[in-house]
Design a protein around this motif. Structure first.
Motif, mmCIF file in Angstrom:
data_model
loop_
_atom_site.group_PDB
_atom_site.id
_atom_site.type_symbol
_atom_site.label_atom_id
_atom_site.label_comp_id
_atom_site.label_asym_id
_atom_site.label_seq_id
_atom_site.Cartn_x
_atom_site.Cartn_y
_atom_site.Cartn_z
ATOM 1 N N ILE A 25 0.631 -1.160 0.057
ATOM 2 C CA ILE A 25 -0.118 -0.035 -0.146
ATOM 3 C C ILE A 25 0.802 1.234 0.088
ATOM 4 C CG2 ILE A 25 -0.030 -0.030 2.677
ATOM 5 C CD1 ILE A 25 -3.086 0.750 2.131
ATOM 6 N N ASP A 26 0.216 2.365 -0.631
ATOM 7 C CA ASP A 26 0.633 3.540 -0.328
ATOM 8 C C ASP A 26 -0.268 4.435 -0.117
ATOM 9 O OD1 ASP A 26 2.173 6.112 -0.769
ATOM 10 O OD2 ASP A 26 3.100 5.744 -2.670
ATOM 11 N N ARG A 27 -0.136 5.259 0.924
ATOM 12 C CA ARG A 27 -1.282 6.043 1.342
ATOM 13 C C ARG A 27 -1.004 7.556 0.821
ATOM 14 N NH1 ARG A 27 -1.362 2.106 5.446
ATOM 15 N NH2 ARG A 27 -3.269 1.128 5.740
ATOM 16 N N GLN A 28 0.290 7.795 0.429
ATOM 17 C CA GLN A 28 0.509 9.109 -0.033
ATOM 18 C C GLN A 28 1.237 9.085 -1.262
ATOM 19 O OE1 GLN A 28 2.788 10.405 3.572
ATOM 20 N NE2 GLN A 28 1.139 11.748 4.071
ATOM 21 N N GLY A 29 0.640 8.547 -2.317
ATOM 22 C CA GLY A 29 1.046 8.232 -3.716
ATOM 23 C C GLY A 29 1.063 9.763 -4.406
ATOM 24 N N GLN A 30 1.828 10.014 -5.355
ATOM 25 C CA GLN A 30 1.767 11.273 -6.049
ATOM 26 C C GLN A 30 1.315 11.208 -7.381
ATOM 27 O OE1 GLN A 30 6.065 12.315 -5.296
ATOM 28 N NE2 GLN A 30 5.712 11.999 -3.555
ATOM 29 N N VAL A 31 0.334 12.102 -7.735
ATOM 30 C CA VAL A 31 -0.278 12.182 -9.164
ATOM 31 C C VAL A 31 0.084 13.592 -9.582
ATOM 32 C CG1 VAL A 31 -1.872 12.014 -10.815
ATOM 33 C CG2 VAL A 31 -1.578 10.105 -9.105
ATOM 34 N N SER A 32 0.547 13.811 -10.718
ATOM 35 C CA SER A 32 0.852 15.085 -11.123
ATOM 36 C C SER A 32 0.227 15.554 -12.614
ATOM 37 C CB SER A 32 1.932 15.948 -10.959
ATOM 38 O OG SER A 32 3.081 15.242 -11.749
ATOM 39 N N PHE A 33 -0.260 16.603 -12.921
ATOM 40 C CA PHE A 33 -0.824 16.894 -14.498
ATOM 41 C C PHE A 33 0.195 18.265 -14.822
ATOM 42 C CE2 PHE A 33 -4.612 18.417 -12.469
ATOM 43 C CZ PHE A 33 -4.635 19.564 -13.151
ATOM 44 N N PHE A 34 0.238 18.178 -16.213
ATOM 45 C CA PHE A 34 0.552 19.761 -16.704
ATOM 46 C C PHE A 34 -0.087 19.833 -18.072
ATOM 47 C CE2 PHE A 34 3.574 21.638 -19.460
ATOM 48 C CZ PHE A 34 3.824 22.783 -18.684
ATOM 49 N N SER A 35 -0.554 21.002 -18.114
ATOM 50 C CA SER A 35 -1.335 21.349 -19.442
ATOM 51 C C SER A 35 -0.455 22.381 -20.011
ATOM 52 C CB SER A 35 -2.551 21.908 -19.062
ATOM 53 O OG SER A 35 -3.236 22.534 -20.152
ATOM 54 N N TYR A 36 -0.034 22.278 -21.267
ATOM 55 C CA TYR A 36 0.794 23.275 -21.995
ATOM 56 C C TYR A 36 0.011 23.568 -23.224
ATOM 57 C CZ TYR A 36 4.088 24.789 -25.113
ATOM 58 O OH TYR A 36 5.081 25.796 -25.931
ATOM 59 N N THR A 37 0.005 25.014 -23.093
ATOM 60 C CA THR A 37 -0.597 25.908 -24.392
ATOM 61 C C THR A 37 0.347 26.863 -24.558
ATOM 62 O OG1 THR A 37 -1.935 27.226 -23.069
ATOM 63 C CG2 THR A 37 -3.039 25.203 -23.613
ATOM 64 N N THR A 38 0.232 27.951 -25.493
ATOM 65 C CA THR A 38 1.111 28.969 -25.977
ATOM 66 C C THR A 38 0.470 30.111 -24.733
ATOM 67 O OG1 THR A 38 -0.398 29.401 -27.583
ATOM 68 C CG2 THR A 38 1.602 28.373 -28.055
ATOM 69 N N ALA A 39 -0.829 29.907 -24.462
ATOM 70 C CA ALA A 39 -1.257 31.210 -23.485
ATOM 71 C C ALA A 39 -0.758 30.860 -22.138
ATOM 72 C CB ALA A 39 -2.753 30.922 -23.754
ATOM 73 N N GLU A 40 -0.763 29.607 -21.550
ATOM 74 C CA GLU A 40 -0.883 29.548 -20.288
ATOM 75 C C GLU A 40 -0.508 28.030 -19.876
ATOM 76 O OE1 GLU A 40 -2.725 31.142 -16.152
ATOM 77 O OE2 GLU A 40 -4.184 30.486 -17.718
ATOM 78 N N HIS A 41 0.588 27.867 -18.938
ATOM 79 C CA HIS A 41 0.932 26.628 -18.444
ATOM 80 C C HIS A 41 -0.018 26.249 -17.185
ATOM 81 C CE1 HIS A 41 3.888 26.376 -21.414
ATOM 82 N NE2 HIS A 41 4.828 27.067 -20.728
#
Length: 182
Positions: A25-41
């Protein structure tokens, strides 16, 4: 009678030394996401992700609270939870799947595919995700990344902000599993 008791104690002691957990088990797993556009990250991290693997069945399950994502700007978090993911109605995202050809006896590194179903906003979609798995001293580290198409999960982006949000979001994960004692 005394010999029977001694034999039972010895058997119990030996079986406890040979005990090998099958669930981690991992109770503090890590998930991240990234949205790249020319206007804003747009980037966000969630360090409150629960995940369990069962090495006897090669199964993995993940549950994540959507409101636990942290953004650089509070307004992004508000829009994410209220407008796009509707986190009050759909508080969790889940993943359930199988680790294909996983061999728990391999010490060190192995690369495997995970096939399963990701559910966001009550919409389930099949995924195949390439993962890196490291087994060290009875602990497992699973990492990887994949892409999510926003339209696959009925996430509606208003046309006024559409140029600021990518149609495909890069998602990364990292889970450090320890034996789960029941």
């Amino acid at each position: 009678m005394h010999r029977v008791r001694v034999l039972i104690v010895l058997l119990l002691a030996l079986t406890s030394f040979n005990y090998k957990p099958t669930q981690y088990i991992d109770r503090q797993g890590q998930v991240s996401f990234f949205s790249y556009t020319t206007a804003e990250h747009i980037a966000a991290n969630n360090n409150q992700v629960l995940s369990i693997i069962d090495i006897s069945k090669n199964e993995i399950a993940i549950s994540m609270l959507m409101k636990a994502f942290v953004f650089k700007k509070s307004l992004m978090r508000t829009h994410f939870n209220e407008s796009y993911l509707e986190s009050d109605l759909y508080p969790k995202a889940t993943f359930k799947g199988q680790i294909v050809d996983f061999d728990a006896s391999i010490i060190g590194h192995q690369t495997r595919m995970v096939k399963g179903t990701l559910t966001i906003k009550d919409v389930a979609k099949a995924f195949e995700i390439k993962t890196d798995i490291q087994n060290t001293n009875g602990k497992y580290l699973i990492t990887g990344d994949f892409e999510i198409a926003v339209s696959d999960f009925n996430i509606k982006i208003p046309s006024i902000v559409a140029p600021n949000i990518a149609k495909v979001i890069t998602t990364k994960f990292r889970f450090e599993y320890k034996p789960h004692e029941e």
